[in-house]
Design a protein around this motif. Structure first.
Motif, PDB file in Angstrom:
ATOM      1  N   UNK A 120      84.346 -33.430  29.470  1.00  0.00           N
ATOM      2  CA  UNK A 120      82.880 -33.506  29.436  1.00  0.00           C
ATOM      3  C   UNK A 120      82.382 -34.736  30.199  1.00  0.00           C
ATOM      4  N   UNK A 121      83.004 -35.873  29.931  1.00  0.00           N
ATOM      5  CA  UNK A 121      82.598 -37.108  30.602  1.00  0.00           C
ATOM      6  C   UNK A 121      82.829 -36.998  32.109  1.00  0.00           C
ATOM      7  N   UNK A 122      83.948 -36.427  32.501  1.00  0.00           N
ATOM      8  CA  UNK A 122      84.247 -36.268  33.927  1.00  0.00           C
ATOM      9  C   UNK A 122      83.166 -35.453  34.626  1.00  0.00           C
ATOM     10  N   UNK A 123      82.785 -34.339  34.034  1.00  0.00           N
ATOM     11  CA  UNK A 123      81.764 -33.494  34.662  1.00  0.00           C
ATOM     12  C   UNK A 123      80.401 -34.182  34.698  1.00  0.00           C
ATOM     13  N   UNK A 124      80.080 -34.896  33.645  1.00  0.00           N
ATOM     14  CA  UNK A 124      78.809 -35.633  33.622  1.00  0.00           C
ATOM     15  C   UNK A 124      78.779 -36.708  34.708  1.00  0.00           C
ATOM     16  N   UNK A 125      79.887 -37.404  34.890  1.00  0.00           N
ATOM     17  CA  UNK A 125      79.953 -38.452  35.913  1.00  0.00           C
ATOM     18  C   UNK A 125      79.863 -37.862  37.310  1.00  0.00           C
ATOM     19  N   UNK A 126      80.505 -36.734  37.535  1.00  0.00           N
ATOM     20  CA  UNK A 126      80.436 -36.092  38.842  1.00  0.00           C
ATOM     21  C   UNK A 126      79.007 -35.656  39.164  1.00  0.00           C
TER      22      UNK A 126
END
Length: 469
Positions: free
Chosen positions: A179-185
Motif C-alpha cells: 500500500x505504501x509503495x503504491x501511494x509513494x509512486x
C-alpha cells in the motif's frame, strides 16, 4: 560595398578564431588524472526515442546490479557487496535521471521536454520500487546484523540506508508495505505533473500604456510585449517581466491583477492535484506510523518533529517581528502618502513596489537606471573575479559539445594554485517558452568516489531567468 564585405569577413574570421581558441574539457584531463579525478562532459540525447531508450537502458543495468545484490550468499555479505553496491547502482541510474530532468526543464523542443518528463516519471516509479526489493533488503539487513566496525562515511551510509528502509515501510507486513509503495509512486507522479503544469503554463495579461505607468522601457520595448497601438502583453509566468511590473507599476490594480495570475499558474489543473497530493502524503505518514506528514519529513532533519519545526518558526517570527513591524510601518506611510488614505495597508502585491520606491527616495538607488552601467556579461565576469579572488579558484569558459540553447555557456572550475580541475557548470540564464521559470541549480553529475578510487568531479547547471540583454 567592398569595404563593408571586407569588414564582415574580418568580423567572421575573428569570431571563428575565438571559437577555435576556446579550450575543451579534454585540455584539462591530464591535470584531472594527476589529481586522481575524472572529468565528464554529459552526452545528451537529442531525440525523444533516444531519451526513452537511455532511461530504459539505465534502469535495466541497475536492475542487473540489484539482482546481484539480492542473489548473493547471505553468510558472506560485505559492505561493498551490499551497501556500497546499492549506492553505486543508484548513483549511475541517477545520472540518467538528472539528464532527463534537464531535458524536461530546458529543451527548446516540446517533444523532447515531453520525453524528458516521461523518462523522469519512469525513473521515479523505479526508484520507489527498489525500496521494496525484499531480496536486496534481506542482503543489506544481513550485513547490518553483523554489526560491522565502520567509521566515517561508510558508517553514515549504512545507518541512513537502513533508516530509509524503515521509513519506506520495510518493517510493515507485506500487504501494508505494498500500500505504501503504491501511494509513494502515485505521489511522485503527481509531483512531476504539478511542476510541469506550472512550467508549461503561458499566462499573458493585457494592459494599456497608462496601466503600466512607471514600468521601465526595457520591458515595454522587449520583444513580444507591445501587441497593439495601446496594448501591452505581460507574461505572468516569465519571472523578470513579473518582477519588473511588481517593482515599478504605479497602479495598485495593475500590480494586483498580475500578482493574482502569477500566483495562480495552472490552478485549473493543479488545485485538484495539490489536494490529492496532500491526501496521499497524510495517508503515507499514517501508514508508516507517524502522526502527520510533517513529522515524517522532519525526522531526518535538525527539527526532528513537526512540533520542533513549528517551534523554530514561531521563535523566528517572534524575533524578527519588531523589525518587520518597523519596516512595514515605513512602507505603509509611503502608501498612505501616495493614496491620500491614512489607513492604507501594504498588501502582498505592494511590498516590491514600495521597497523599490524606498531605495530611490531614501538612498537614491535606481536599480533600473543602474542596469545601463552593469551589462549582464560584464557583471558575470566581475562576479567571477570576486569569487576567484576569495576562494583561490579559476573559472574558464570551455566549448560545449552540445547546446540545448544557443546562449548556453559551459565553464570549468580549477584550483588557481594547483590547476586541479574541480568541476564544471552550465549557465542557462535567460527565459524562453517551456523552460523552468525560476532560478535554481540542478545536479547533472554528482561528485563521488568511484569504485576504482578516482573522484568523479561534479557537473551542474544553473537555470535562471534574467532579463535578456
Amino acid at each position: 560595398m567592398k569595404i563593408l564585405a571586407l569588414s564582415i569577413l574580418c568580423a567572421v574570421a575573428i569570431v571563428d578564431l575565438g571559437a577555435a581558441e576556446m579550450k575543451t574539457a579534454d585540455d584539462f584531463r591530464a591535470a584531472a588524472e594527476k589529481a586522481n579525478a575524472v572529468l565528464t562532459v554529459p552526452e545528451w540525447e537529442q531525440t525523444p526515442g533516444a531519451v526513452e531508450k537511455a532511461m530504459n537502458d539505465a534502469i535495466a543495468t541497475a536492475n542487473k546490479a540489484l539482482d546481484q545484490i539480492g542473489q548473493q550468499d547471505l553468510n558472506n555479505v560485505t559492505f561493498q557487496s551490499t551497501v556500497g553496491a546499492l549506492d553505486d547502482l543508484t548513483y549511475k541510474a541517477n545520472l540518467q535521471a538528472n539528464k532527463a530532468t534537464i531535458i524536461k526543464e530546458t529543451n527548446t523542443d516540446g517533444g523532447m521536454r515531453a520525453a524528458g518528463k516521461k523518462a523522469v516519471k519512469r525513473f521515479q516509479d523505479w526508484a520507489v520500487g527498489i525500496d521494496y526489493r525484499e531480496d536486496v533488503y534481506k542482503a543489506l539487513k544481513a550485513f547490518a546484523a553483523t554489526h560491522p566496525q565502520l567509521s566515517g562515511e561508510d558508517e553514515k551510509l549504512l545507518f541512513e540506508t537502513m533508516r530509509d528502509y524503515r521509513r519506506a515501510g520495510l518493517e510493515l507486513p507485506p500487504d501494508k508495505r505494498r500500500e505504501v509503495e503504491q501511494l509513494r509512486k502515485e505521489l511522485a507522479k503527481l509531483g512531476t505533473d504539478f511542476d510541469s503544469n506550472i512550467v508549461n503554463t503561458k499566462a499573458p495579461v493585457i494592459f494599456t500604456k497608462n496601466e503600466l505607468n512607471g514600468v521601465p522601457e526595457s520591458l515595454l520595448n522587449a520583444p513580444g510585449v507591445k501587441t497593439g497601438d495601446n496594448t501591452y502583453t505581460v507574461l505572468a509566468n516569465v519571472t523578470w517581466q513579473f518582477v519588473a511590473v511588481q517593482e515599478n507599476a504605479k497602479s495598485e490594480a495593475t500590480r494586483k491583477s498580475l500578482y493574482v495570475v502569477h500566483d495562480s499558474l495552472a490552478k485549473d489543473t493543479n488545485v485538484a492535484l495539490l489536494n490529492k497530493m496532500l491526501e496521499l502524503r497524510n495517508n503515507i505518514a499514517l501508514r508508516l506510523g507517524y502522526k502527520s506528514w510533517d513529522d515524517y519529513q522532519t525526522e531526518t532533519r535538525m527539527a526532528k518533529t513537526g512540533a520542533g519545526a513549528k517551534s523554530y518558526i514561531d521563535n523566528l517570527i517572534a524575533g524578527i517581528q519588531p523589525k518587520f513591524d518597523a519596516e512595514l510601518a515605513i512602507l505603509q506611510k509611503m502608501k498612505a502618502a501616495d493614496t491620500n488614505d491614512p489607513e492604507a495597508k501594504i498588501n502582498v502585491w505592494d511590498w516590491r513596489y514600495y521597497t523599490n520606491q524606498l531605495k530611490k527616495q531614501k538612498y537614491a538607488v535606481d536599480t533600473e537606471a543602474l542596469r545601463d552601467f552593469f551589462p549582464f556579461q560584464k557583471v558575470l565576469e566581475g562576479m567571477f573575479n570576486i569569487y576567484q579572488s576569495i576562494f583561490g579558484l579559476k573559472f574558464e569558459q570551455i566549448a560545449a559539445p552540445y547546446k540545448w540553447a544557443d546562449d548556453l555557456q559551459l565553464y570549468l572550475v580549477t584550483d588557481d594554485a594547483s590547476n586541479e580541475p574541480l568541476g564544471m557548470f552550465y549557465l542557462d540564464m535567460f527565459p524562453r517558452e517551456g523552460k523552468f521559470n525560476h532560478f535554481a541549480e540542478f545536479e547533472i553529475i554528482g561528485g563521488k568516489i568511484l569504485p576504482d578510487g578516482k573522484y568523479q568531479r561534479p557537473t551542474v547547471a544553473l537555470l535562471c531567468n534574467f532579463p535578456p540583454p
